[in-house]
Every structure is written in structure tokens, then in C-alpha cells.
Design an enzyme around this catalytic site. Sequence first.
Site, short mmCIF file in Angstrom:
data_model
loop_
_atom_site.label_atom_id
_atom_site.label_comp_id
_atom_site.label_asym_id
_atom_site.label_seq_id
_atom_site.Cartn_x
_atom_site.Cartn_y
_atom_site.Cartn_z
N ASP A 9 0.87 -1.17 0.00
CA ASP A 9 0.00 0.00 0.00
C ASP A 9 0.91 1.22 0.00
O ASP A 9 1.47 1.59 1.04
CB ASP A 9 -0.90 -0.02 1.23
N GLU A 70 -1.43 -1.14 -4.96
CA GLU A 70 -2.64 -0.36 -5.19
C GLU A 70 -2.49 0.43 -6.49
O GLU A 70 -1.49 1.08 -6.72
CB GLU A 70 -2.88 0.60 -4.02
N ASP A 143 -2.18 0.75 7.68
CA ASP A 143 -1.41 0.68 6.42
C ASP A 143 -0.90 -0.74 6.20
O ASP A 143 -0.87 -1.22 5.07
CB ASP A 143 -0.24 1.66 6.46
#
Length: 193
Positions: A9, A70, A143
Site C-alpha cells: 500500500d 494499489e 497501512d
Amino acid sequence: MSFRVLGIDPGTAVTGYGVVEPADGRPGRLVECGVIRTDPQQHMWSRLDTLYQGVCELIGRHAPGAIAVEAVFYGKNARSALTLGQARGVILLAAARANVAIAEFPPATVKQSVTGRGGAAKAQVGYMVQQLLRLKRAPAPSDAADGVALALTYLLTQGRAAPHRFPSPAGAGRNGREGQRRQSGHLRRRGVR
């Protein structure tokens, strides 16, 4: 070592990651998760170097078969999108130099895969990661849970995001991993049993 997926991420301040491998009777087994933090007092190029070295360290340590990252999303804040793009760029570079396949997933796809709802909140994603992987608690911080969710999405969708494989750069050595063992010292990780 079984096939492992490194989920990332991206962020320039905090980048979450999770390493997941297939497991019998459940969607996967968590190997490690954590965050790569950069110093907000440093120049952006130095922070990006810290992120690059951290990702290279993870690739060297876990030899993932794929990296799930992502995908770019479009938001109202152009500056945030640009900063995210810089972080994604160094992550993609690390994968390309190591010749690891990349799969990109939009945030809504990750949430849909893990929770069943494309608009799920971060807390819901963490909770479902905990349930799916049968963990005692959700990965923290959020996260890290997002990084695990990305890796899990790859396994749940069997990489249907059309992974890209990059050729090894000339002189990069076998599997493009030579020279990536330098320890960055910026990783906070947690092994999970």
C-alpha cells in the site's frame, strides 16, 4: 519456499506491506506485515530512496512470486495523487529490477475482494483480513492491514489483474536480485505464526 505475494500500500510517509502465501483450508497464511516509514524532515528524493531500499529488502528476503500494489486512483487532491505516483514509481522500479510480476488493484477492488463491499472502511478491511487469515488481531497499523489485503486480493482473485512481468535489466545478475541485500534499517515488521 511456497509461492508468496507481497502486497504494498504505497505512500511517501508510510508504506504498508504484507507477505501472504497460500494455505490449505483458508485463503492464505500471513508470513510478515509491517510498514516502511520515511523521515518527513528529509527531501523527497531521500524519502523515495528509503522506500526503494525497503522494498528491495523485502523482495530479497521473501522472493515473492508476485507483488500486488494499489492502482492509481483519481481524487480531488492533485498533490496527493502526484505524491502517491512517486511512491508507486519506486515500488514498480524495485519490482522491475527484481523481475517480479506486478498486479495492480484499485482500492474498491481490494475492499470488495476482502469484505464484499467496495466502499468498506479501513477498520472493516482490517477486521476481515483478521478473520480470513485466522489471526488473533488485525494487522496494525491500518497501512499494514491494507498491504496484507492487497496480497490477499491477489490470492483470492488468482492474480486476475493481468500481472506484468519485467525483463531483468542488463547486468542485474541472476533474477535481478544482486545488490539488493543492503539493509535499510527503516522497516518495522512483525512475523506471524
